[in-house]
Design a protein around this motif. Structure first.
Motif, PDB file in Angstrom:
ATOM      1  N   GLU A  37       0.827  -1.206   0.000  1.00  0.00           N
ATOM      2  CA  GLU A  37       0.000   0.000   0.000  1.00  0.00           C
ATOM      3  C   GLU A  37       0.863   1.259   0.000  1.00  0.00           C
ATOM      4  OE1 GLU A  37      -3.985  -1.636   2.317  1.00  0.00           O
ATOM      5  OE2 GLU A  37      -2.270  -0.960   3.507  1.00  0.00           O
ATOM      6  N   VAL A  38       1.955   1.227   0.761  1.00  0.00           N
ATOM      7  CA  VAL A  38       2.882   2.364   0.758  1.00  0.00           C
ATOM      8  C   VAL A  38       3.438   2.547  -0.650  1.00  0.00           C
ATOM      9  CG1 VAL A  38       5.079   3.264   1.633  1.00  0.00           C
ATOM     10  CG2 VAL A  38       3.478   2.144   3.207  1.00  0.00           C
ATOM     11  N   HIS A  39       3.843   1.447  -1.286  1.00  0.00           N
ATOM     12  CA  HIS A  39       4.393   1.541  -2.643  1.00  0.00           C
ATOM     13  C   HIS A  39       3.361   2.107  -3.621  1.00  0.00           C
ATOM     14  CE1 HIS A  39       5.365  -0.029  -6.708  1.00  0.00           C
ATOM     15  NE2 HIS A  39       6.474   0.606  -6.411  1.00  0.00           N
ATOM     16  N   ALA A  40       2.140   1.609  -3.561  1.00  0.00           N
ATOM     17  CA  ALA A  40       1.100   2.081  -4.487  1.00  0.00           C
ATOM     18  C   ALA A  40       0.846   3.578  -4.317  1.00  0.00           C
ATOM     19  CB  ALA A  40      -0.192   1.293  -4.284  1.00  0.00           C
ATOM     20  N   ARG A  41       0.766   4.032  -3.079  1.00  0.00           N
ATOM     21  CA  ARG A  41       0.517   5.462  -2.835  1.00  0.00           C
ATOM     22  C   ARG A  41       1.729   6.309  -3.193  1.00  0.00           C
ATOM     23  NH1 ARG A  41      -3.296   5.799   2.560  1.00  0.00           N
ATOM     24  NH2 ARG A  41      -4.805   4.250   1.847  1.00  0.00           N
ATOM     25  N   ALA A  42       2.913   5.782  -2.927  1.00  0.00           N
ATOM     26  CA  ALA A  42       4.131   6.517  -3.279  1.00  0.00           C
ATOM     27  C   ALA A  42       4.264   6.629  -4.794  1.00  0.00           C
ATOM     28  CB  ALA A  42       5.363   5.826  -2.683  1.00  0.00           C
ATOM     29  N   ALA A  43       3.897   5.567  -5.513  1.00  0.00           N
ATOM     30  CA  ALA A  43       4.002   5.570  -6.981  1.00  0.00           C
ATOM     31  C   ALA A  43       3.019   6.553  -7.614  1.00  0.00           C
ATOM     32  CB  ALA A  43       3.781   4.162  -7.524  1.00  0.00           C
ATOM     33  N   GLU A  44       1.918   6.858  -6.940  1.00  0.00           N
ATOM     34  CA  GLU A  44       1.000   7.883  -7.436  1.00  0.00           C
ATOM     35  C   GLU A  44       1.679   9.249  -7.445  1.00  0.00           C
ATOM     36  OE1 GLU A  44      -2.462   7.783  -4.936  1.00  0.00           O
ATOM     37  OE2 GLU A  44      -3.088   5.807  -5.681  1.00  0.00           O
ATOM     38  N   ARG A  45       2.564   9.474  -6.493  1.00  0.00           N
ATOM     39  CA  ARG A  45       3.262  10.757  -6.370  1.00  0.00           C
ATOM     40  C   ARG A  45       4.586  10.767  -7.119  1.00  0.00           C
ATOM     41  NH1 ARG A  45       2.496  12.411  -0.035  1.00  0.00           N
ATOM     42  NH2 ARG A  45       0.341  11.765   0.145  1.00  0.00           N
ATOM     43  N   LEU A  46       5.229   9.604  -7.172  1.00  0.00           N
ATOM     44  CA  LEU A  46       6.549   9.484  -7.790  1.00  0.00           C
ATOM     45  C   LEU A  46       6.575   8.166  -8.568  1.00  0.00           C
ATOM     46  CD1 LEU A  46       9.322  11.021  -7.717  1.00  0.00           C
ATOM     47  CD2 LEU A  46       9.969   9.464  -5.882  1.00  0.00           C
ATOM     48  N   PRO A  47       6.079   8.190  -9.814  1.00  0.00           N
ATOM     49  CA  PRO A  47       5.866   6.950 -10.570  1.00  0.00           C
ATOM     50  C   PRO A  47       7.096   6.052 -10.709  1.00  0.00           C
ATOM     51  CG  PRO A  47       4.811   8.784 -11.673  1.00  0.00           C
ATOM     52  CD  PRO A  47       5.615   9.367 -10.544  1.00  0.00           C
ATOM     53  N   GLU A  48       8.275   6.616 -10.676  1.00  0.00           N
ATOM     54  CA  GLU A  48       9.479   5.807 -10.881  1.00  0.00           C
ATOM     55  C   GLU A  48       9.974   5.104  -9.614  1.00  0.00           C
ATOM     56  OE1 GLU A  48      10.896  10.087 -10.151  1.00  0.00           O
ATOM     57  OE2 GLU A  48       9.259   9.128 -11.228  1.00  0.00           O
ATOM     58  N   ILE A  49       9.310   5.294  -8.482  1.00  0.00           N
ATOM     59  CA  ILE A  49       9.786   4.672  -7.247  1.00  0.00           C
ATOM     60  C   ILE A  49       9.603   3.156  -7.325  1.00  0.00           C
ATOM     61  CG2 ILE A  49       7.610   4.865  -5.961  1.00  0.00           C
ATOM     62  CD1 ILE A  49       9.397   5.648  -3.502  1.00  0.00           C
ATOM     63  N   SER A  50      10.628   2.436  -6.939  1.00  0.00           N
ATOM     64  CA  SER A  50      10.573   0.970  -7.020  1.00  0.00           C
ATOM     65  C   SER A  50      10.088   0.377  -5.705  1.00  0.00           C
ATOM     66  CB  SER A  50      11.953   0.406  -7.353  1.00  0.00           C
ATOM     67  OG  SER A  50      12.819   0.526  -6.231  1.00  0.00           O
ATOM     68  N   ARG A  51       9.588  -0.822  -5.796  1.00  0.00           N
ATOM     69  CA  ARG A  51       9.137  -1.555  -4.603  1.00  0.00           C
ATOM     70  C   ARG A  51      10.327  -1.768  -3.654  1.00  0.00           C
ATOM     71  NH1 ARG A  51       4.467  -4.131  -4.287  1.00  0.00           N
ATOM     72  NH2 ARG A  51       4.252  -4.108  -6.533  1.00  0.00           N
ATOM     73  N   ALA A  52      11.499  -2.087  -4.205  1.00  0.00           N
ATOM     74  CA  ALA A  52      12.687  -2.312  -3.376  1.00  0.00           C
ATOM     75  C   ALA A  52      13.061  -1.051  -2.596  1.00  0.00           C
ATOM     76  CB  ALA A  52      13.858  -2.766  -4.238  1.00  0.00           C
ATOM     77  N   THR A  53      12.947   0.100  -3.227  1.00  0.00           N
ATOM     78  CA  THR A  53      13.249   1.361  -2.554  1.00  0.00           C
ATOM     79  C   THR A  53      12.295   1.586  -1.388  1.00  0.00           C
ATOM     80  OG1 THR A  53      14.167   2.328  -4.558  1.00  0.00           O
ATOM     81  CG2 THR A  53      13.407   3.868  -2.872  1.00  0.00           C
ATOM     82  N   VAL A  54      11.021   1.288  -1.592  1.00  0.00           N
ATOM     83  CA  VAL A  54      10.028   1.436  -0.522  1.00  0.00           C
ATOM     84  C   VAL A  54      10.357   0.486   0.621  1.00  0.00           C
ATOM     85  CG1 VAL A  54       7.593   1.098   0.089  1.00  0.00           C
ATOM     86  CG2 VAL A  54       8.203   2.311  -2.022  1.00  0.00           C
ATOM     87  N   TYR A  55      10.641  -0.780   0.311  1.00  0.00           N
ATOM     88  CA  TYR A  55      10.981  -1.752   1.351  1.00  0.00           C
ATOM     89  C   TYR A  55      12.234  -1.316   2.113  1.00  0.00           C
ATOM     90  CZ  TYR A  55       7.520  -5.357   0.333  1.00  0.00           C
ATOM     91  OH  TYR A  55       6.350  -6.063   0.201  1.00  0.00           O
ATOM     92  N   ASN A  56      13.237  -0.816   1.397  1.00  0.00           N
ATOM     93  CA  ASN A  56      14.465  -0.360   2.058  1.00  0.00           C
ATOM     94  C   ASN A  56      14.190   0.828   2.972  1.00  0.00           C
ATOM     95  OD1 ASN A  56      16.023  -2.325   0.803  1.00  0.00           O
ATOM     96  ND2 ASN A  56      16.641  -0.988  -0.872  1.00  0.00           N
ATOM     97  N   ALA A  57      13.400   1.787   2.500  1.00  0.00           N
ATOM     98  CA  ALA A  57      13.076   2.955   3.312  1.00  0.00           C
ATOM     99  C   ALA A  57      12.295   2.539   4.557  1.00  0.00           C
ATOM    100  CB  ALA A  57      12.286   3.971   2.492  1.00  0.00           C
ATOM    101  N   LEU A  58      11.320   1.638   4.399  1.00  0.00           N
ATOM    102  CA  LEU A  58      10.551   1.162   5.549  1.00  0.00           C
ATOM    103  C   LEU A  58      11.465   0.478   6.567  1.00  0.00           C
ATOM    104  CD1 LEU A  58       7.381  -0.239   3.757  1.00  0.00           C
ATOM    105  CD2 LEU A  58       7.504   1.808   5.208  1.00  0.00           C
TER     106      LEU A  58
END
Length: 136
Positions: A37-58
């Motif tokens: 869900e974090v990835h989906a919402r982040a991708a709405e704001r920053l389409p190029e964000i990867s799932r791995a980047t979200v997992y690493n940030a979390l």
């Protein structure tokens, strides 16, 4: 600026655009999103964000203690940006909705001495379960 962003800046967390958008998605009361869900919402704001980047940030936010992982009933882990504040959780047994609650009293003091089995108890996690209005 959001509370979470302010705390992270105060800690000197390097604020890339990807990290910023993850923090912005997580900010708020009663926010308990899964990593997807974090990835989906982040991708709405920053389409190029990867799932791995979200997992690493979390993972970094959890390590810093700014975000808490909440696991309930074998469901996907959820991320709580209010981990720095003392609170408990109210969980819907139907849909899995999670709300932060702030009961009065001290759960550490409620554990009788003879039930501590010699442990030095430093924290307690209490989860209240029931059905939310939509599932009831």
């Amino acid at each position: 600026m959001s509370d979470l962003l302010e705390r992270l800046r105060g800690r000197g967390w390097r604020m890339t655009s990807q990290r910023r958008v993850v923090a912005e998605v997580l900010d708020g009361d009663h926010v308990h999103l899964t990593a997807d869900e974090v990835h989906a919402r982040a991708a709405e704001r920053l389409p190029e964000i990867s799932r791995a980047t979200v997992y690493n940030a979390l993972g970094e936010l959890v390590t810093l203690g700014e975000v808490a992982e909440v696991a309930t009933d074998g469901r996907a882990k959820r991320y709580d940006p209010n981990g720095h504040l003392p609170h408990q959780h109210l969980v819907c047994s139907g849909c899995g909705l999670i709300r932060d609650v702030h009961p009065t009293g001290n759960p550490l003091a409620d554990l009788p001495t003879d039930e501590r089995f010699g442990f030095t108890v430093s924290e307690a996690e209490v989860t209240y379960r029931g059905l939310c209005p939509s599932c009831a």
